[in-house]
Design a protein around this motif. Structure first.
Motif, mmCIF file in Angstrom:
data_model
loop_
_atom_site.group_PDB
_atom_site.id
_atom_site.type_symbol
_atom_site.label_atom_id
_atom_site.label_comp_id
_atom_site.label_asym_id
_atom_site.label_seq_id
_atom_site.Cartn_x
_atom_site.Cartn_y
_atom_site.Cartn_z
ATOM 1 N N ALA A 150 7.127 3.441 -3.210
ATOM 2 C CA ALA A 150 8.405 3.815 -3.828
ATOM 3 C C ALA A 150 8.315 3.733 -5.352
ATOM 4 C CB ALA A 150 9.517 2.896 -3.310
ATOM 5 N N GLU A 151 7.648 2.696 -5.838
ATOM 6 C CA GLU A 151 7.491 2.564 -7.301
ATOM 7 C C GLU A 151 6.656 3.710 -7.852
ATOM 8 O OE1 GLU A 151 7.746 -2.299 -7.865
ATOM 9 O OE2 GLU A 151 5.884 -1.414 -7.157
ATOM 10 N N GLU B 225 0.829 -1.201 0.000
ATOM 11 C CA GLU B 225 0.000 0.000 0.000
ATOM 12 C C GLU B 225 0.864 1.253 0.000
ATOM 13 O OE1 GLU B 225 -2.830 0.128 3.045
ATOM 14 O OE2 GLU B 225 -3.913 -1.623 2.343
ATOM 15 N N GLY B 226 0.227 2.400 -0.240
ATOM 16 C CA GLY B 226 0.947 3.661 -0.209
ATOM 17 C C GLY B 226 1.452 3.943 1.197
ATOM 18 N N ALA C 73 5.840 18.134 -3.082
ATOM 19 C CA ALA C 73 5.094 17.748 -1.876
ATOM 20 C C ALA C 73 4.332 16.448 -2.124
ATOM 21 C CB ALA C 73 4.134 18.875 -1.485
ATOM 22 N N ARG C 74 3.725 16.335 -3.303
ATOM 23 C CA ARG C 74 2.979 15.100 -3.632
ATOM 24 C C ARG C 74 3.950 13.914 -3.727
ATOM 25 N NH1 ARG C 74 0.192 13.941 -9.335
ATOM 26 N NH2 ARG C 74 -0.795 11.956 -8.863
ATOM 27 N N HIS C 75 5.086 14.165 -4.338
ATOM 28 C CA HIS C 75 6.128 13.140 -4.461
ATOM 29 C C HIS C 75 6.570 12.690 -3.063
ATOM 30 C CE1 HIS C 75 10.442 11.989 -5.552
ATOM 31 N NE2 HIS C 75 9.703 11.191 -6.295
ATOM 32 N N ALA C 76 6.737 13.660 -2.166
ATOM 33 C CA ALA C 76 7.191 13.338 -0.807
ATOM 34 C C ALA C 76 6.125 12.566 -0.025
ATOM 35 C CB ALA C 76 7.562 14.623 -0.072
ATOM 36 N N ARG C 77 4.832 12.876 -0.280
ATOM 37 C CA ARG C 77 3.765 12.142 0.420
ATOM 38 C C ARG C 77 3.841 10.649 0.132
ATOM 39 N NH1 ARG C 77 0.670 16.744 -0.399
ATOM 40 N NH2 ARG C 77 -0.300 15.990 -2.306
ATOM 41 N N LEU C 78 4.377 10.287 -1.046
ATOM 42 C CA LEU C 78 4.532 8.871 -1.377
ATOM 43 C C LEU C 78 5.871 8.331 -0.877
ATOM 44 C CD1 LEU C 78 3.126 8.977 -4.991
ATOM 45 C CD2 LEU C 78 2.233 7.546 -3.157
ATOM 46 N N GLY C 79 6.560 9.146 -0.120
ATOM 47 C CA GLY C 79 7.855 8.713 0.404
ATOM 48 C C GLY C 79 8.980 8.985 -0.580
ATOM 49 N N GLY C 80 8.687 9.687 -1.686
ATOM 50 C CA GLY C 80 9.727 9.991 -2.671
ATOM 51 C C GLY C 80 10.735 10.972 -2.083
ATOM 52 N N LEU D 173 8.149 10.783 -10.716
ATOM 53 C CA LEU D 173 9.337 11.589 -11.030
ATOM 54 C C LEU D 173 9.653 11.509 -12.528
ATOM 55 C CD1 LEU D 173 12.138 12.817 -9.373
ATOM 56 C CD2 LEU D 173 13.005 10.838 -10.570
ATOM 57 N N LEU D 174 9.651 10.272 -13.034
ATOM 58 C CA LEU D 174 9.968 10.033 -14.440
ATOM 59 C C LEU D 174 9.021 10.781 -15.365
ATOM 60 C CD1 LEU D 174 12.103 7.670 -14.844
ATOM 61 C CD2 LEU D 174 10.245 6.465 -15.974
ATOM 62 N N MET D 175 7.749 10.775 -15.016
ATOM 63 C CA MET D 175 6.731 11.435 -15.830
ATOM 64 C C MET D 175 6.788 12.955 -15.646
ATOM 65 S SD MET D 175 4.939 9.532 -17.643
ATOM 66 C CE MET D 175 5.072 7.828 -17.985
ATOM 67 N N GLY D 176 6.839 13.394 -14.386
ATOM 68 C CA GLY D 176 6.739 14.823 -14.071
ATOM 69 C C GLY D 176 7.882 15.635 -14.656
ATOM 70 N N LEU D 177 9.075 15.039 -14.703
ATOM 71 C CA LEU D 177 10.211 15.823 -15.200
ATOM 72 C C LEU D 177 10.148 16.051 -16.704
ATOM 73 C CD1 LEU D 177 13.226 14.547 -13.084
ATOM 74 C CD2 LEU D 177 11.834 16.583 -12.754
#
Ligand SMILES: C[S@@+](CC[C@H](N)C(=O)[O-])C[C@H]1O[C@@H](n2cnc3c(N)ncnc32)[C@H](O)[C@@H]1O
Ligand code: SF4
Length: 390
Positions: A321-322, A4-5, A341-348, A328-332
């Protein structure tokens, strides 16, 4: 397989869209490795409609209730479908995921005269945007790419598309053999003179297993070297920006406000159902994000759907993590960058030292909580992503 997330995060941001794959083409282009098949006997569209209906119902059960903000008919060559087939599939989608009032419904079309005759029919069936595979505005190069249309035929199709739709985009492939920056600039200006709101401009890529790969390997297909590729890239950015269609994604250019909303769903890491043979999907159900993938062979897909109600051959639960890596791959790829912030919420996590190095090199910048690749960073995007993701 993941879990899970982080802390059971339910991430449904980025919009919801539906991708429908039509896996047939009249002929296989020698550079293309998309899931497209040439069949001597035309497919039985009624049988496909029934299968699409069943698979849509199955995906709806996985996704739960959502409204479709975008639909994209991709291929293959969806413009080989009868308009009534497109209409029937849209009806099934609307039953499963009611389309929003301003939903974007795109169909990918090849620009031959036969296909252009169907454009008004697609409009009547509910399509409101087309994306045409023009590929080149040079007859010799179109032949070299194995295309079945001339420049004149392609431009006539663009004209017909513009009479049928408010929103028209077309694709060109550049960095072709022997192409000079001057010739490409002239070709691009001619393309921009068509007045479309959106252009997808792809550098020719040698894909594994294609005839172009064999020719390239045998030294019979010479591609631009790094310096020439860079010059062609720079011309692309300059000429499109001057014309008011700057890049909003690494290969996509639009007038502000005319971005492809369906593709934005992918790049903003939204949710999407992938219907048809060889389609990818990302479905969020509760706190789980599924990565679905369907059988690639059209006939095998059809049999699976008829037997089991869906053609899914892989359904993976993505770990937090996936998900963060994919985001990240898509957003960049987007000029607007990644929402940290959204990336960090997923533990990125983005390594601060690597970030500082890339920033000092002028390849990325932080802008109001977003990590953005700069104009200097985009030509070396893969290296930037590798540095950040590694
Ligand atoms: C699914 S394909 C094509 C849609 C449609 N069947 C057509 O050919 O017009 C989407 C786009 O990918 C691009 N493309 C496919 N293979 C490519 C390659 N090897 N290098 C660069 N662009 C490619 C082409 O511009 C093409 O229009
Ligand atoms: S480029 Fe388009 S027409 Fe050519 S094989 Fe690929 S999907 Fe089919």
């Amino acid at each position: 397989m993941g879990g899970e997330g982080v802390d059971g995060i339910e991430d449904t941001q980025g919009g919801f869209g539906v991708y429908v794959h039509w896996p047939f083409c009249k002929a296989k282009c020698p550079y293309c490795d998309f899931n497209s098949h040439v069949r001597l006997v035309p497919p039985d569209e009624a049988r496909y409609i029934a299968a699409f209906r069943r698979e849509i119902a199955h995906m709806r059960a996985l996704s739960g209730p959502r409204n479709a903000e975008t639909v994209f008919f991709g291929g293959g060559t969806p413009s080989l479908m009868a308009p009534a087939t497109v209409g029937a599939i849209l009806e099934a989608i609307n039953e499963a995921w009611p389309l929003t009032a301003d939903a974007e419904v795109t169909l990918e079309a090849n620009p031959t005269s036969v296909e252009a005759e169907r454009f008004h029919g697609y409009r009547a069936a509910g399509v409101n945007r087309v994306s045409l595979g023009v590929q080149a505005l040079d007859d010799a190069d179109l032949q070299g790419l194995g295309r079945m249309h001339s420049v004149a035929e392609a431009l006539a199709a663009v004209g017909i598309a513009r009479s049928a739709f408010d929103r028209v985009s077309f694709d060109l492939i550049y960095a072709r053999p022997r192409q000079t920056p001057e010739a490409w600039a002239a070709e691009l200006r001619r393309a921009l003179a068509e007045g479309c709101e959106h252009l997808s401009l792809y550098q020719l890529t040698i894909e594994p297993g294609t005839p172009f790969e064999r020719l390239y390997g045998a030294g019979k297909l010479i591609l631009p070297d790094d310096d020439l590729s860079r010059a062609l890239w720079d011309v692309t950015q300059e000429v499109t920006a001057q014309a008011g269609l700057p890049a909003y994604e690494v290969s996509n250019h639009a007038r502000p406000g005319a971005e492809a909303r369906h593709n934005l769903v992918y790049w903003r890491y939204g949710t999407y159902a992938g219907i048809g043979a060889g389609a990818h999907g990302r479905l969020v159900s509760g706190k789980i994000r599924h990565a679905t993938f369907t059988e690639r062979s059209p006939e095998a897909w059809l049999k699976r759907v008829e037997a089991a109600g869906h053609g899914i051959i892989s359904d993976e639960t993505l770990s937090a993590a996936e998900q963060a890596d994919e985001m990240l791959l898509m957003g960049l790829r987007l000029k607007e960058g990644l929402d940290l912030a959204r990336h960090a919420r997923l533990g990125g996590r983005v390594d601060p030292e690597r970030l500082a190095t890339l920033e000092a090199e002028g390849l990325v910048a932080l802008n109001a909580g977003r990590l953005c690749v700069t104009a200097a960073g985009f030509p070396v995007l893969n290296a930037v992503i590798a540095a950040l993701a590694g």
